[in-house]
Scaffold this motif. Structure first.
Motif, short mmCIF file in Angstrom:
data_model
loop_
_atom_site.label_atom_id
_atom_site.label_comp_id
_atom_site.label_asym_id
_atom_site.label_seq_id
_atom_site.Cartn_x
_atom_site.Cartn_y
_atom_site.Cartn_z
N PHE A 61 0.82 -1.21 0.00
CA PHE A 61 0.00 0.00 0.00
C PHE A 61 0.86 1.26 0.00
O PHE A 61 0.50 2.29 0.56
CB PHE A 61 -0.96 0.00 1.19
N GLY A 62 2.02 1.16 -0.66
CA GLY A 62 2.91 2.31 -0.81
C GLY A 62 3.98 2.41 0.25
O GLY A 62 5.03 3.01 0.02
N LEU A 63 3.77 1.82 1.41
CA LEU A 63 4.75 1.92 2.49
C LEU A 63 6.00 1.10 2.20
O LEU A 63 7.13 1.57 2.42
CB LEU A 63 4.13 1.49 3.82
N TRP A 64 5.80 -0.12 1.72
CA TRP A 64 6.94 -0.98 1.41
C TRP A 64 7.75 -0.37 0.28
O TRP A 64 8.99 -0.44 0.27
CB TRP A 64 6.42 -2.35 1.02
N TRP A 65 7.07 0.23 -0.66
CA TRP A 65 7.73 0.88 -1.78
C TRP A 65 8.66 2.00 -1.28
O TRP A 65 9.83 2.09 -1.68
CB TRP A 65 6.67 1.43 -2.74
N LEU A 66 8.16 2.84 -0.37
CA LEU A 66 8.98 3.92 0.19
C LEU A 66 10.14 3.37 1.02
O LEU A 66 11.25 3.90 0.96
CB LEU A 66 8.12 4.85 1.05
N CYS A 67 9.88 2.32 1.78
CA CYS A 67 10.94 1.71 2.59
C CYS A 67 12.06 1.17 1.70
O CYS A 67 13.24 1.32 2.04
CB CYS A 67 10.38 0.60 3.46
N ASP A 68 11.70 0.56 0.59
CA ASP A 68 12.72 0.03 -0.31
C ASP A 68 13.56 1.14 -0.92
O ASP A 68 14.78 1.00 -1.07
CB ASP A 68 12.09 -0.82 -1.40
N LEU A 69 12.95 2.24 -1.26
CA LEU A 69 13.72 3.38 -1.78
C LEU A 69 14.67 3.91 -0.71
O LEU A 69 15.83 4.23 -0.99
CB LEU A 69 12.78 4.50 -2.25
N PHE A 70 14.20 3.99 0.52
CA PHE A 70 15.06 4.44 1.62
C PHE A 70 16.21 3.46 1.83
O PHE A 70 17.36 3.87 2.02
CB PHE A 70 14.24 4.58 2.90
N LEU A 71 15.93 2.16 1.79
CA LEU A 71 16.97 1.15 1.96
C LEU A 71 18.04 1.26 0.88
O LEU A 71 19.23 1.09 1.15
CB LEU A 71 16.37 -0.25 1.96
#
Length: 89
Positions: A61-71
């Motif tokens: 729901f968009g959160l995992w996507w943002l976390c992966d970019l941060f990682l």
């Protein structure tokens, strides 16, 4: 060049590249940025299970996507072998 000097340079190079993924950081970044909702970045890094989970949840729901970019930017993203995908800058 002496054998000792060559060995020292080889060990230094080995230590510097230990744990470094063979995956290209730029490829992982662009896949994550544009197709991360569909899990393309995780498929590229050799994690098909996580790729499918991202696909079915639309990137968590968009959160995992943002976390992966941060990682990726924090040099914490790992491939299927546990090696870090290091950024080139």
């Amino acid at each position: 060049m002496s054998d000792g000097m060559e060995r020292s340079q080889w060990l230094h190079s080995l230590k510097q590249n230990a744990g470094r993924s063979e995956a290209n950081w730029w490829t992982a970044f662009f896949l994550s940025l544009f197709l991360g909702f569909f899990g393309a970045d995780r498929f590229y890094l050799g994690s098909p299970i996580l790729g499918l989970l991202k696909l079915f949840t639309m990137g968590g729901f968009g959160l995992w996507w943002l976390c992966d970019l941060f990682l990726l930017f924090a040099n914490k993203m790992r491939d299927d072998n546990g090696c870090v995908v290091r950024r080139p800058f």
